[in-house]
Scaffold this motif. Structure first.
Motif, PDB file in Angstrom:
ATOM      1  N   MET A   1      68.708 -86.121  29.791  1.00  0.00           N
ATOM      2  CA  MET A   1      70.055 -86.506  30.314  1.00  0.00           C
ATOM      3  C   MET A   1      70.138 -87.160  31.570  1.00  0.00           C
ATOM      4  O   MET A   1      69.163 -87.221  32.381  1.00  0.00           O
ATOM      5  N   ILE A   2      71.167 -88.066  31.778  1.00  0.00           N
ATOM      6  CA  ILE A   2      71.194 -88.944  32.967  1.00  0.00           C
ATOM      7  C   ILE A   2      72.010 -88.011  34.078  1.00  0.00           C
ATOM      8  O   ILE A   2      72.621 -87.076  33.679  1.00  0.00           O
ATOM      9  N   LEU A   3      71.295 -88.202  34.962  1.00  0.00           N
ATOM     10  CA  LEU A   3      71.940 -87.363  36.406  1.00  0.00           C
ATOM     11  C   LEU A   3      72.844 -88.195  37.247  1.00  0.00           C
ATOM     12  O   LEU A   3      72.436 -89.221  37.527  1.00  0.00           O
ATOM     13  N   ALA A   4      73.757 -87.622  37.642  1.00  0.00           N
ATOM     14  CA  ALA A   4      74.987 -88.436  38.451  1.00  0.00           C
ATOM     15  C   ALA A   4      75.279 -87.614  39.717  1.00  0.00           C
ATOM     16  O   ALA A   4      75.368 -86.219  39.620  1.00  0.00           O
ATOM     17  N   ARG A   5      75.643 -88.005  40.633  1.00  0.00           N
ATOM     18  CA  ARG A   5      76.155 -87.274  42.015  1.00  0.00           C
ATOM     19  C   ARG A   5      77.572 -86.923  41.725  1.00  0.00           C
ATOM     20  O   ARG A   5      78.313 -87.877  40.997  1.00  0.00           O
ATOM     21  N   ASN A   6      77.964 -85.740  42.191  1.00  0.00           N
ATOM     22  CA  ASN A   6      79.302 -85.461  42.424  1.00  0.00           C
ATOM     23  C   ASN A   6      80.038 -86.408  43.439  1.00  0.00           C
ATOM     24  O   ASN A   6      79.680 -86.354  44.722  1.00  0.00           O
ATOM     25  N   ASP A   7      81.170 -87.098  43.064  1.00  0.00           N
ATOM     26  CA  ASP A   7      81.671 -87.829  43.870  1.00  0.00           C
ATOM     27  C   ASP A   7      82.501 -87.173  45.078  1.00  0.00           C
ATOM     28  O   ASP A   7      82.963 -87.606  46.129  1.00  0.00           O
ATOM     29  N   ASP A  41      71.639 -92.059  40.502  1.00  0.00           N
ATOM     30  CA  ASP A  41      72.546 -93.020  40.521  1.00  0.00           C
ATOM     31  C   ASP A  41      73.516 -93.176  39.470  1.00  0.00           C
ATOM     32  O   ASP A  41      74.249 -94.175  39.208  1.00  0.00           O
ATOM     33  N   GLY A  42      73.337 -92.002  38.443  1.00  0.00           N
ATOM     34  CA  GLY A  42      74.156 -92.083  37.270  1.00  0.00           C
ATOM     35  C   GLY A  42      73.415 -93.015  36.093  1.00  0.00           C
ATOM     36  O   GLY A  42      73.903 -93.021  35.069  1.00  0.00           O
ATOM     37  N   LYS A  43      72.250 -93.523  36.456  1.00  0.00           N
ATOM     38  CA  LYS A  43      71.410 -94.327  35.365  1.00  0.00           C
ATOM     39  C   LYS A  43      70.133 -93.690  35.081  1.00  0.00           C
ATOM     40  O   LYS A  43      69.728 -94.017  34.145  1.00  0.00           O
ATOM     41  N   LYS A  44      69.693 -92.761  35.812  1.00  0.00           N
ATOM     42  CA  LYS A  44      68.369 -92.292  35.737  1.00  0.00           C
ATOM     43  C   LYS A  44      68.430 -91.054  35.065  1.00  0.00           C
ATOM     44  O   LYS A  44      68.918 -90.043  35.506  1.00  0.00           O
ATOM     45  N   THR A  45      67.216 -90.669  34.568  1.00  0.00           N
ATOM     46  CA  THR A  45      66.889 -89.116  34.168  1.00  0.00           C
ATOM     47  C   THR A  45      65.922 -88.685  35.102  1.00  0.00           C
ATOM     48  O   THR A  45      65.704 -89.182  36.101  1.00  0.00           O
ATOM     49  N   GLN A  46      65.919 -86.962  34.761  1.00  0.00           N
ATOM     50  CA  GLN A  46      65.155 -86.470  35.759  1.00  0.00           C
ATOM     51  C   GLN A  46      63.554 -87.089  35.711  1.00  0.00           C
ATOM     52  O   GLN A  46      62.878 -87.271  36.509  1.00  0.00           O
ATOM     53  N   GLY A  47      63.159 -87.521  34.261  1.00  0.00           N
ATOM     54  CA  GLY A  47      61.846 -88.096  34.201  1.00  0.00           C
ATOM     55  C   GLY A  47      61.713 -89.426  34.911  1.00  0.00           C
ATOM     56  O   GLY A  47      60.623 -89.671  35.788  1.00  0.00           O
ATOM     57  N   ASP A  48      62.812 -89.948  35.049  1.00  0.00           N
ATOM     58  CA  ASP A  48      62.865 -91.282  35.666  1.00  0.00           C
ATOM     59  C   ASP A  48      62.688 -91.111  37.199  1.00  0.00           C
ATOM     60  O   ASP A  48      61.851 -91.807  37.812  1.00  0.00           O
ATOM     61  N   LEU A  49      63.504 -90.079  37.765  1.00  0.00           N
ATOM     62  CA  LEU A  49      63.201 -89.684  39.273  1.00  0.00           C
ATOM     63  C   LEU A  49      61.949 -89.310  39.479  1.00  0.00           C
ATOM     64  O   LEU A  49      61.162 -89.893  40.396  1.00  0.00           O
ATOM     65  N   ILE A  50      61.102 -88.559  38.592  1.00  0.00           N
ATOM     66  CA  ILE A  50      59.807 -87.785  39.020  1.00  0.00           C
ATOM     67  C   ILE A  50      58.887 -89.028  38.954  1.00  0.00           C
ATOM     68  O   ILE A  50      57.994 -89.242  39.798  1.00  0.00           O
ATOM     69  N   GLN A  51      58.738 -89.880  38.076  1.00  0.00           N
ATOM     70  CA  GLN A  51      58.169 -91.181  37.778  1.00  0.00           C
ATOM     71  C   GLN A  51      58.271 -92.110  39.173  1.00  0.00           C
ATOM     72  O   GLN A  51      57.257 -92.515  39.715  1.00  0.00           O
ATOM     73  N   SER A  52      59.425 -92.316  39.733  1.00  0.00           N
ATOM     74  CA  SER A  52      59.572 -93.295  40.828  1.00  0.00           C
ATOM     75  C   SER A  52      59.148 -92.366  42.217  1.00  0.00           C
ATOM     76  O   SER A  52      58.755 -93.029  42.795  1.00  0.00           O
ATOM     77  N   MET A  53      59.385 -91.095  42.244  1.00  0.00           N
ATOM     78  CA  MET A  53      58.857 -90.205  43.258  1.00  0.00           C
ATOM     79  C   MET A  53      57.180 -90.405  43.240  1.00  0.00           C
ATOM     80  O   MET A  53      56.809 -90.554  44.299  1.00  0.00           O
ATOM     81  N   CYS A  54      56.604 -90.347  42.163  1.00  0.00           N
ATOM     82  CA  CYS A  54      55.441 -90.560  42.097  1.00  0.00           C
ATOM     83  C   CYS A  54      54.581 -91.962  42.621  1.00  0.00           C
ATOM     84  O   CYS A  54      53.480 -91.711  43.387  1.00  0.00           O
ATOM     85  N   GLY A  55      55.548 -92.857  42.585  1.00  0.00           N
ATOM     86  CA  GLY A  55      55.183 -94.261  42.979  1.00  0.00           C
ATOM     87  C   GLY A  55      55.332 -94.297  44.676  1.00  0.00           C
ATOM     88  O   GLY A  55      54.920 -95.004  45.201  1.00  0.00           O
ATOM     89  N   LEU A  56      56.134 -93.607  45.072  1.00  0.00           N
ATOM     90  CA  LEU A  56      56.332 -93.345  46.537  1.00  0.00           C
ATOM     91  C   LEU A  56      55.480 -92.698  47.204  1.00  0.00           C
ATOM     92  O   LEU A  56      55.238 -92.789  48.443  1.00  0.00           O
ATOM     93  N   TYR A  57      55.074 -91.540  46.606  1.00  0.00           N
ATOM     94  CA  TYR A  57      54.305 -90.222  47.334  1.00  0.00           C
ATOM     95  C   TYR A  57      53.043 -90.183  46.569  1.00  0.00           C
ATOM     96  O   TYR A  57      52.810 -90.214  45.372  1.00  0.00           O
ATOM     97  N   ASP A  58      52.027 -90.084  47.632  1.00  0.00           N
ATOM     98  CA  ASP A  58      50.634 -89.908  47.038  1.00  0.00           C
ATOM     99  C   ASP A  58      50.274 -88.448  47.027  1.00  0.00           C
ATOM    100  O   ASP A  58      49.660 -87.806  47.835  1.00  0.00           O
TER     101      ASP A  58
END
Length: 84
Positions: A1-7, A41-58
């Motif tokens: 599922m795509i995640l979005a912030r509550n406005d 941002d309303g475009k990424k899934t939880q998996g996308d976020l985890i993958q991005s965070m893995c790229g930021l943090y060792d």
């Protein structure tokens, strides 16, 4: 599922910390929490976020995934983030 912030969540920076205000509750985010919040941002899934965070943090991918899943679960439970 795509995640979005509550406005309806108010976002403030106070003394260098990102603070979210929702339903009369303050949520102070550390640097990792701030990165996650920015990526919802309303475009990424939880998996996308985890993958991005893995790229930021060792760190171990399993540990990052577990931490991010828990944090997102809290945000969803409290109404700051929703699945669409």
């Amino acid at each position: 599922m795509i995640l979005a912030r509550n406005d309806e969540v108010l976002v403030r920076r106070h003394h260098g910390e990102l603070t979210l205000v929702f339903d009369d509750t303050l949520y102070k985010l550390n640097a990792v929490g701030e990165d996650v919040w920015r990526m919802v941002d309303g475009k990424k899934t939880q998996g996308d976020l985890i993958q991005s965070m893995c790229g930021l943090y060792d760190a171990d991918k399993g540990e990052i995934g577990s931490d991010i899943e828990g944090f997102l679960s809290d945000l969803i439970r409290d109404g700051l983030v929703f699945e669409k």
